[in-house]
Design an enzyme around this catalytic site. Sequence first.
Site, PDB file in Angstrom:
ATOM      1  N   ILE A  59      32.531-105.777  13.535  1.00 45.45           N
ATOM      2  CA  ILE A  59      32.353-105.984  12.100  1.00 45.45           C
ATOM      3  C   ILE A  59      30.982-105.452  11.663  1.00 45.45           C
ATOM      4  CG2 ILE A  59      31.445-108.338  12.214  1.00 45.45           C
ATOM      5  CD1 ILE A  59      33.380-108.968   9.852  1.00 45.45           C
ATOM      6  N   GLU A  60      30.018-105.446  12.571  1.00 45.28           N
ATOM      7  CA  GLU A  60      28.704-104.891  12.278  1.00 45.28           C
ATOM      8  C   GLU A  60      28.800-103.390  11.968  1.00 45.28           C
ATOM      9  OE1 GLU A  60      29.529-106.857  14.816  1.00 45.28           O
ATOM     10  OE2 GLU A  60      27.868-108.162  15.399  1.00 45.28           O
ATOM     11  N   GLU A  69      43.750-108.532  17.374  1.00 44.16           N
ATOM     12  CA  GLU A  69      43.096-107.893  16.236  1.00 44.16           C
ATOM     13  C   GLU A  69      43.498-106.426  16.092  1.00 44.16           C
ATOM     14  OE1 GLU A  69      38.894-110.202  15.829  1.00 44.16           O
ATOM     15  OE2 GLU A  69      39.092-108.880  17.567  1.00 44.16           O
ATOM     16  N   LYS A 102      35.416-112.244   8.467  1.00 43.13           N
ATOM     17  CA  LYS A 102      36.800-112.379   8.913  1.00 43.13           C
ATOM     18  C   LYS A 102      37.201-113.811   8.564  1.00 43.13           C
ATOM     19  CE  LYS A 102      36.517-109.392  12.977  1.00 43.13           C
ATOM     20  NZ  LYS A 102      36.775-109.347  14.428  1.00 43.13           N
ATOM     21  N   TYR A 109      31.936 -99.666 -10.365  1.00 46.13           N
ATOM     22  CA  TYR A 109      32.377-100.622  -9.343  1.00 46.13           C
ATOM     23  C   TYR A 109      33.854-100.479  -9.015  1.00 46.13           C
ATOM     24  CZ  TYR A 109      33.682-103.481 -13.412  1.00 46.13           C
ATOM     25  OH  TYR A 109      34.209-103.934 -14.584  1.00 46.13           O
TER      26      TYR A 109
END
Length: 125
Positions: free
Chosen positions: A71-72, A21, A97, A52
């Site tokens: 990812i948190e 990763e 992911k 946006y």
Amino acid sequence: MDFIFIEELRVQAWVGIYSREKAAPQTLELNLTFGVPDSAAEQDDIADTIDYAEVIERIRKELAERHFNLIETLGEFVVKLLFDEFGAPWVKIRIAKLGVMKGVRRVGVYIQRGRDGVSLPPVTS
């Protein structure tokens, strides 16, 4: 409160703890919903809401330049970005992911936050 949503936003991001990763960015899929002032609809003026297109551009830029182990943490970073830079009073984000493990389509996190005492709408998927 009115809401803007962005669905299936694909971004390249550096996230993860495993060597595979850290070797290359991964494609993430983001789904965002964030609160905007009711005055945006009343005045019909982009200056009264959150653009946006700017949100998407800013998220892509930041995630391409930073590395996150979790990812948190990446999700909390995006929530803070929407609060601090765009003034969103409420944010819901789902980050996934894609295809990181055999036989698993997505692995991800779901975060929902209100800022400054803003009450949260009920959780929906």
